[in-house]
Design a protein around this motif. Structure first.
Motif, PDB file in Angstrom:
ATOM      1  N   LYS A 285      72.025  42.578   3.164  1.00 18.08           N
ATOM      2  CA  LYS A 285      73.227  42.275   3.970  1.00 18.08           C
ATOM      3  C   LYS A 285      74.186  43.464   3.997  1.00 18.08           C
ATOM      4  O   LYS A 285      74.846  43.726   4.998  1.00 18.08           O
ATOM      5  CB  LYS A 285      73.977  41.073   3.375  1.00 18.08           C
ATOM      6  CG  LYS A 285      73.813  39.812   4.203  1.00 18.08           C
ATOM      7  CD  LYS A 285      74.463  38.606   3.569  1.00 18.08           C
ATOM      8  CE  LYS A 285      73.587  37.391   3.812  1.00 18.08           C
ATOM      9  NZ  LYS A 285      74.020  36.198   3.146  1.00 18.08           N
TER      10      LYS A 285
ATOM     11  N   ALA B 202      86.080  37.081   2.906  1.00 14.79           N
ATOM     12  CA  ALA B 202      85.800  36.084   1.865  1.00 14.79           C
ATOM     13  C   ALA B 202      85.652  34.690   2.457  1.00 14.79           C
ATOM     14  O   ALA B 202      85.449  33.729   1.729  1.00 14.79           O
ATOM     15  CB  ALA B 202      86.920  36.102   0.823  1.00 14.79           C
TER      16      ALA B 202
ATOM     17  N   PRO C 225      79.977  33.770  16.416  1.00 16.39           N
ATOM     18  CA  PRO C 225      79.970  35.227  16.219  1.00 16.39           C
ATOM     19  C   PRO C 225      79.960  35.543  14.728  1.00 16.39           C
ATOM     20  O   PRO C 225      80.578  34.812  13.945  1.00 16.39           O
ATOM     21  CB  PRO C 225      81.294  35.669  16.853  1.00 16.39           C
ATOM     22  CG  PRO C 225      82.155  34.451  16.883  1.00 16.39           C
ATOM     23  CD  PRO C 225      81.225  33.280  17.001  1.00 16.39           C
ATOM     24  N   ASP C 226      79.236  36.582  14.308  1.00 11.43           N
ATOM     25  CA  ASP C 226      79.286  37.028  12.911  1.00 11.43           C
ATOM     26  C   ASP C 226      80.448  38.021  12.810  1.00 11.43           C
ATOM     27  O   ASP C 226      80.349  39.166  13.269  1.00 11.43           O
ATOM     28  CB  ASP C 226      77.955  37.682  12.519  1.00 11.43           C
ATOM     29  CG  ASP C 226      77.905  37.981  11.025  1.00 11.43           C
ATOM     30  OD1 ASP C 226      78.958  38.332  10.451  1.00 11.43           O
ATOM     31  OD2 ASP C 226      76.821  37.862  10.428  1.00 11.43           O
ATOM     32  N   ILE C 227      81.534  37.545  12.236  1.00  8.03           N
ATOM     33  CA  ILE C 227      82.779  38.339  12.216  1.00  8.03           C
ATOM     34  C   ILE C 227      82.583  39.620  11.415  1.00  8.03           C
ATOM     35  O   ILE C 227      82.961  40.710  11.841  1.00  8.03           O
ATOM     36  CB  ILE C 227      83.931  37.492  11.631  1.00  8.03           C
ATOM     37  CG1 ILE C 227      84.071  36.179  12.425  1.00  8.03           C
ATOM     38  CG2 ILE C 227      85.249  38.264  11.646  1.00  8.03           C
ATOM     39  CD1 ILE C 227      84.972  35.152  11.779  1.00  8.03           C
TER      40      ILE C 227
ATOM     41  N   GLY D 232      82.027  42.565   2.029  1.00 14.23           N
ATOM     42  CA  GLY D 232      81.556  41.219   2.371  1.00 14.23           C
ATOM     43  C   GLY D 232      81.195  40.437   1.129  1.00 14.23           C
ATOM     44  O   GLY D 232      81.103  40.993   0.027  1.00 14.23           O
ATOM     45  N   PHE D 233      81.003  39.161   1.308  1.00 15.23           N
ATOM     46  CA  PHE D 233      80.532  38.290   0.232  1.00 15.23           C
ATOM     47  C   PHE D 233      79.136  37.788   0.593  1.00 15.23           C
ATOM     48  O   PHE D 233      78.808  37.669   1.775  1.00 15.23           O
ATOM     49  CB  PHE D 233      81.466  37.076   0.065  1.00 15.23           C
ATOM     50  CG  PHE D 233      82.633  37.365  -0.837  1.00 15.23           C
ATOM     51  CD1 PHE D 233      83.699  38.125  -0.384  1.00 15.23           C
ATOM     52  CD2 PHE D 233      82.663  36.866  -2.133  1.00 15.23           C
ATOM     53  CE1 PHE D 233      84.773  38.413  -1.215  1.00 15.23           C
ATOM     54  CE2 PHE D 233      83.729  37.134  -2.976  1.00 15.23           C
ATOM     55  CZ  PHE D 233      84.794  37.899  -2.516  1.00 15.23           C
TER      56      PHE D 233
ATOM     57  N   SER E 294      81.388  29.123   9.433  1.00 19.27           N
ATOM     58  CA  SER E 294      80.264  28.292   9.870  1.00 19.27           C
ATOM     59  C   SER E 294      79.372  29.139  10.777  1.00 19.27           C
ATOM     60  O   SER E 294      79.858  29.786  11.713  1.00 19.27           O
ATOM     61  CB  SER E 294      80.814  27.084  10.640  1.00 19.27           C
ATOM     62  OG  SER E 294      79.748  26.352  11.159  1.00 19.27           O
TER      63      SER E 294
HETATM   64  N1  CTP Z   1      80.512  36.028   7.739  1.00 15.98           N
HETATM   65  C1  CTP Z   1      81.309  36.235   8.844  1.00 15.98           C
HETATM   66  N2  CTP Z   1      81.050  35.565  10.003  1.00 15.98           N
HETATM   67  C2  CTP Z   1      80.025  34.702  10.104  1.00 15.98           C
HETATM   68  C3  CTP Z   1      79.201  34.478   8.967  1.00 15.98           C
HETATM   69  C4  CTP Z   1      79.472  35.162   7.800  1.00 15.98           C
HETATM   70  O1  CTP Z   1      82.256  37.018   8.771  1.00 15.98           O
HETATM   71  N3  CTP Z   1      79.798  34.056  11.219  1.00 15.98           N
HETATM   72  C5  CTP Z   1      80.752  36.790   6.509  1.00 15.98           C
HETATM   73  C6  CTP Z   1      81.237  35.992   5.320  1.00 15.98           C
HETATM   74  O2  CTP Z   1      82.641  35.966   5.281  1.00 15.98           O
HETATM   75  C7  CTP Z   1      80.647  36.757   4.156  1.00 15.98           C
HETATM   76  C8  CTP Z   1      79.380  37.374   4.715  1.00 15.98           C
HETATM   77  O3  CTP Z   1      79.524  37.329   6.125  1.00 15.98           O
HETATM   78  O4  CTP Z   1      81.469  37.818   3.762  1.00 15.98           O
HETATM   79  C9  CTP Z   1      78.098  36.747   4.328  1.00 15.98           C
HETATM   80  O5  CTP Z   1      78.059  35.401   4.639  1.00 15.98           O
HETATM   81  P1  CTP Z   1      76.745  34.533   4.390  1.00 15.98           P
HETATM   82  O6  CTP Z   1      76.968  33.181   4.923  1.00 15.98           O
HETATM   83  O7  CTP Z   1      76.288  34.704   2.977  1.00 15.98           O
HETATM   84  O8  CTP Z   1      75.669  35.312   5.223  1.00 15.98           O
HETATM   85  P2  CTP Z   1      75.199  35.190   6.696  1.00 15.98           P
HETATM   86  O9  CTP Z   1      75.460  36.489   7.347  1.00 15.98           O
HETATM   87  O10 CTP Z   1      75.749  33.997   7.380  1.00 15.98           O
HETATM   88  O11 CTP Z   1      73.631  35.073   6.494  1.00 15.98           O
HETATM   89  P3  CTP Z   1      72.752  33.840   5.973  1.00 15.98           P
HETATM   90  O12 CTP Z   1      73.567  32.590   6.221  1.00 15.98           O
HETATM   91  O13 CTP Z   1      71.549  33.946   6.801  1.00 15.98           O
HETATM   92  O14 CTP Z   1      72.499  34.115   4.524  1.00 15.98           O
END
Ligand code: CTP
Length: 397
Positions: free
Chosen positions: A340, A277, A308-310, A325-326, A281
């Motif tokens: 997504k 949730a 990193p995309d967690i 995810g959100f 950044s």
């Molecule tokens: N999230 C994450 N790590 C990141 C970016 C996003 O874990 N670096 C997770 C958020 O907690 C959320 C989900 O990914 O559950 C979607 O986040 P969102 O910002 O909507 O999507 P992004 O993957 O960043 O894609 P975009 O910004 O291109 O829409």
């Protein structure tokens, strides 16, 4: 089920009804509960410590400090308890609880507690009717405490009316019912739930950062509701100023996306459910300036690199986890959310609407649509606590 192995912290305050407490303690012990009695200094005039300690098989505490120079930790006592029961609760103790007047061990313990609180008031007719008492009982209810109402009957003063403490059997039954219904609804008992919440701050220099307006309210509400359903929760939160009420939540504070990533993967393997949730950044400054950046030129360029995309990494490493995810979208909302769900290998995605001005970032309310691979469900605008219940309801389903 029932009271077996339940830890009841019983606060006895100084009213004539305290004489009935011996029977209550006996009943709790017979039902296999553990009972720790705390007395206010005045209670000692009405009931014997020796009797209560014999019945409860534990020492009785009244004072902060002991004769041999140690002290009774109100925090340890508060955290030990599954419930706190104040019986009898006098007008004085009730007023101190409601107004935080912390002048004895019992009140300090109450103020340190995170568990459910039950109050069995006992006082004379006029005292029970007094607007001050009524207001204090209302405040206690407003705090979420449960009042076990006083009953009608003959009072110690000789008056007849409302004010007698509820009978020990009624009090015992109320506590037992509470545990029965709590256990009945413990749908996530034995499950480990990992939740990320809040924003991340990416440092630019020692005083500046890149962040966002996420309040963390949605993630914290999810953590509280999951704990209520019996889960063991690890909540990994970016910088927010929110508090946690449940003792089943282990909160780990982080600042940057990288720190959040590292913390998540300390707990992920062991998790049954993971909910992302956090508003992480997407980018961070390539380098963090060691000194405060001075303003010189009219233009300033900051080079950013991808964080990193967690959530995506959790999807890649998924074994047994149910991964949620959100998505926060401003265009092609549903299509992007569904995409997504697949791209990050999720089991469920919660789409936050930005179309309703009361939903999303910073607000106390939210409006969501929940997608799985083969279902979708729309929910109306609700408080974030209610939305958290809906999301967990769908996960349980
Ligand atoms: N999230 C994450 N790590 C990141 C970016 C996003 O874990 N670096 C997770 C958020 O907690 C959320 C989900 O990914 O559950 C979607 O986040 P969102 O910002 O909507 O999507 P992004 O993957 O960043 O894609 P975009 O910004 O291109 O829409």
């Amino acid at each position: 089920m029932g009271l077996s192995e339940k830890k009841i912290l019983l606060i006895v305050s100084g009213g004539i009804a305290a004489y009935k407490i011996n029977n209550l303690v006996r009943d709790f012990i017979k039902k296999n509960a553990e009972v720790q009695v705390l007395m206010t200094p005045n209670a000692e005039h009405f009931v014997s410590k020796l009797t209560l300690s014999t019945l409860s098989k534990k020492p009785i505490f009244t004072d902060f400090f002991t004769e041999n120079g140690t002290w009774n930790s109100h925090i340890e006592l508060a955290h030990w308890a599954d419930v706190i029961l104040v019986a009898p609760c006098t007008a004085n103790t009730l007023a101190k609880m409601v107004h935080g007047i912390c002048d004895n061990l019992a009140i300090a313990t109450y103020l340190s507690a995170k568990c459910p609180i039950f109050i069995a008031p006992a006082m004379d007719l006029e005292m029970y009717q007094h607007p001050s008492t009524k207001q204090n009982l209302e405040s206690a209810q407003h705090f979420g405490h449960q009042i076990i109402p006083a009953e009608h009957g003959e009072l110690a003063s000789g008056l007849f009316g409302l004010g007698r403490m509820a009978e020990p059997e009624t009090i015992s039954k109320t506590i037992e019912n509470f545990f029965n219904s709590a256990e009945h609804s413990q749908k996530l008992k034995g499950k480990n739930v990992l939740i990320t919440a809040g924003p991340t701050y990416e440092s630019i220099d020692p005083v500046r950062f890149i962040g966002n307006h996420s309040s963390g309210k949605m993630g914290f509400a999810l953590a509280e509701e999951a704990a209520k359903l019996g889960a063991k929760v690890v909540l990994i939160s970016g910088p927010v100023s929110l508090n946690i009420n449940s003792k089943n939540i282990d909160i780990q504070k982080v600042t940057s996306a990288k720190e959040m990533f590292d913390e998540v993967f300390k707990h992920y393997e062991n998790s049954d459910i993971a909910i992302a949730a956090a508003a992480v950044s997407d980018y961070a400054p390539k380098e963090i300036a060691r000194e405060k950046i001075k303003k010189n030129d009219d233009n300033f360029t900051l080079e950013l690199v991808k964080n990193p995309d967690i959530l995506k990494a959790m999807g890649e490493k998924k074994t047994k986890q149910f991964l949620v995810g959100f998505a926060l979208e401003t265009e092609n909302e549903e299509q992007n959310a569904k995409e997504k769900l697949i791209r990050k290998n999720l089991d469920m995605i919660v789409l936050n609407s930005l179309r309703d001005e009361n939903a999303g970032f910073g607000n106390d309310t939210n409006k969501v649509k929940i997608f799985t691979k083969n279902s979708e469900k729309d929910f109306p605008l609700k408080s974030k606590t209610e939305v958290a219940k809906d999301i967990l309801g769908e996960i349980v389903r």
